[in-house]
Design an enzyme around this catalytic site. Sequence first.
Site, short mmCIF file in Angstrom:
data_model
loop_
_atom_site.label_atom_id
_atom_site.label_comp_id
_atom_site.label_asym_id
_atom_site.label_seq_id
_atom_site.Cartn_x
_atom_site.Cartn_y
_atom_site.Cartn_z
N MET A 53 -51.30 -33.42 -6.96
CA MET A 53 -50.78 -32.31 -7.77
C MET A 53 -51.63 -32.13 -9.03
O MET A 53 -51.93 -33.10 -9.72
CB MET A 53 -49.34 -32.59 -8.20
CG MET A 53 -48.30 -32.59 -7.10
SD MET A 53 -48.11 -31.02 -6.25
CE MET A 53 -47.61 -29.94 -7.59
N MET A 73 -37.93 -26.92 -2.96
CA MET A 73 -37.44 -27.62 -4.17
C MET A 73 -35.92 -27.66 -4.13
O MET A 73 -35.28 -26.67 -3.77
CB MET A 73 -37.88 -26.87 -5.42
CG MET A 73 -39.38 -26.62 -5.51
SD MET A 73 -39.82 -25.89 -7.10
CE MET A 73 -41.54 -25.43 -6.79
N MET A 83 -40.56 -31.00 -2.31
CA MET A 83 -40.24 -31.51 -3.66
C MET A 83 -38.74 -31.76 -3.72
O MET A 83 -38.00 -31.07 -4.42
CB MET A 83 -40.72 -30.49 -4.70
CG MET A 83 -42.24 -30.49 -4.85
SD MET A 83 -42.85 -29.01 -5.67
CE MET A 83 -42.93 -27.90 -4.28
N HIS A 116 -44.28 -28.50 1.56
CA HIS A 116 -44.39 -29.39 0.41
C HIS A 116 -42.99 -29.68 -0.09
O HIS A 116 -42.36 -28.85 -0.73
CB HIS A 116 -45.25 -28.70 -0.66
CG HIS A 116 -45.42 -29.48 -1.91
ND1 HIS A 116 -45.90 -28.94 -3.07
CD2 HIS A 116 -45.16 -30.79 -2.20
CE1 HIS A 116 -45.94 -29.87 -4.02
NE2 HIS A 116 -45.48 -30.99 -3.51
N ASP A 156 -53.04 -28.74 -5.58
CA ASP A 156 -51.96 -27.77 -5.69
C ASP A 156 -51.55 -27.61 -7.15
O ASP A 156 -51.13 -28.57 -7.79
CB ASP A 156 -50.77 -28.27 -4.84
CG ASP A 156 -49.57 -27.34 -4.88
OD1 ASP A 156 -49.71 -26.19 -5.33
OD2 ASP A 156 -48.48 -27.78 -4.44
N ASP A 195 -43.23 -24.23 -0.48
CA ASP A 195 -42.73 -25.11 -1.54
C ASP A 195 -41.21 -25.22 -1.48
O ASP A 195 -40.49 -24.27 -1.78
CB ASP A 195 -43.15 -24.57 -2.91
CG ASP A 195 -44.62 -24.82 -3.19
OD1 ASP A 195 -45.05 -25.97 -3.05
OD2 ASP A 195 -45.33 -23.86 -3.54
N SER A 208 -49.63 -20.34 -1.36
CA SER A 208 -48.26 -20.79 -1.59
C SER A 208 -47.33 -19.59 -1.61
O SER A 208 -47.46 -18.71 -2.47
CB SER A 208 -48.15 -21.52 -2.93
OG SER A 208 -46.79 -21.59 -3.31
N HIS A 248 -48.53 -22.55 2.63
CA HIS A 248 -47.96 -23.65 1.85
C HIS A 248 -46.55 -23.24 1.44
O HIS A 248 -46.35 -22.22 0.78
CB HIS A 248 -48.84 -23.89 0.63
CG HIS A 248 -48.42 -25.05 -0.22
ND1 HIS A 248 -48.77 -26.35 0.07
CD2 HIS A 248 -47.68 -25.10 -1.35
CE1 HIS A 248 -48.27 -27.16 -0.85
NE2 HIS A 248 -47.61 -26.43 -1.73
C1 DX5 Z 1 -45.69 -26.19 -7.86
C2 DX5 Z 1 -45.92 -25.85 -6.41
C3 DX5 Z 1 -47.18 -25.08 -6.17
C4 DX5 Z 1 -47.22 -23.74 -6.83
C5 DX5 Z 1 -48.61 -23.22 -6.86
O1 DX5 Z 1 -44.59 -27.03 -7.98
O2 DX5 Z 1 -46.01 -27.04 -5.66
O3 DX5 Z 1 -47.44 -24.98 -4.79
O4 DX5 Z 1 -46.39 -22.80 -6.22
O5 DX5 Z 1 -48.61 -22.03 -7.58
P1 DX5 Z 1 -49.85 -21.62 -8.48
O6 DX5 Z 1 -51.04 -21.53 -7.57
O7 DX5 Z 1 -49.43 -20.30 -9.02
O8 DX5 Z 1 -50.02 -22.67 -9.53
ZN ZN Z 2 -46.78 -26.94 -3.59
#
Ligand code: DX5
Ligand code: ZN
Length: 246
Positions: free
Chosen positions: A168, A38, A77, A75, A202, A36, A9, A34
């Site tokens: 998740m 948001m 969010m 991903h 994840d 992320d 990620s 990956h």
């Molecule tokens: C959380 C994200 C994850 C996160 C994972 O909302 O979707 O992808 O960045 O990070 P670690 O591996 O540090 O938990």
């Molecule tokens: Zn993620």
Amino acid sequence: SPAAIIAPSILSADFADLGNECSTKIKQGADWLHIDVMDGHFVPNITLGAPIVTSIRDHVERPSVKHGKGTFDCHMMVAEPKRWVKNFQEAGCDLFCFHYEAAINSTAAETPDGDSDLNTNPKEMIRYIHELGMLAGIAIKPETKVDVLWDILGSKNEKEVPDMVLVMTVKPGFGGQSFMPEPLTKVEELRKRYPDLNIEVDGGLGPGTIDQAAVAGANVIVAGSAVFGKPDPAAVITLLRDAVEK
Ligand code: DX5
Ligand code: ZN
């Protein structure tokens, strides 16, 4: 289970050096990246959008086969994920993974290309993602029951069937949180019914938690803080892969 796929990620990367961080992780053995995304609405944090995906695409060669090395696993969010499907496809996303909870709670809005038919039906979202040539993923938060997925996974129309399910193992919103073991029962159930499905986990994955996730049946492993900024990321990536493949 299908082959192991390790997806660092980039949320834990050095954002000032993102292109290099991404290409280096692929050289260190990562399969996917990956990404992320948001929006400050679906989760209480803001990260990045399509322009960043466009920029890092220049540093990571597009996969030549489906699910191949260099796949951008986005991903999403975000509230109202349909608004961003075309935007992310144009930016270089290969796999658009939206949240079930966001899709069903969407309200009417226009997509960037003026499509006002905002669909809240996850199956129609998956069809739309496939029509734009991407792989489709559907994500569920820790509190969402796996039962909501049976109708979707059982669709007779192959265009409506997701290429991946993301379970998740933390509350979405931040990297570096502690792993929650409870959602693994959902992974077990999914794996029992769908031996060939890509099941991604994840949140909080690393050397101390990978074994339980692998035993439950996960094959796509996201790891942020366990990989980035560590002295030997390649060794961590190998350890994660070996745990899934043993
Ligand atoms: C959380 C994200 C994850 C996160 C994972 O909302 O979707 O992808 O960045 O990070 P670690 O591996 O540090 O938990
Ligand atoms: Zn993620």
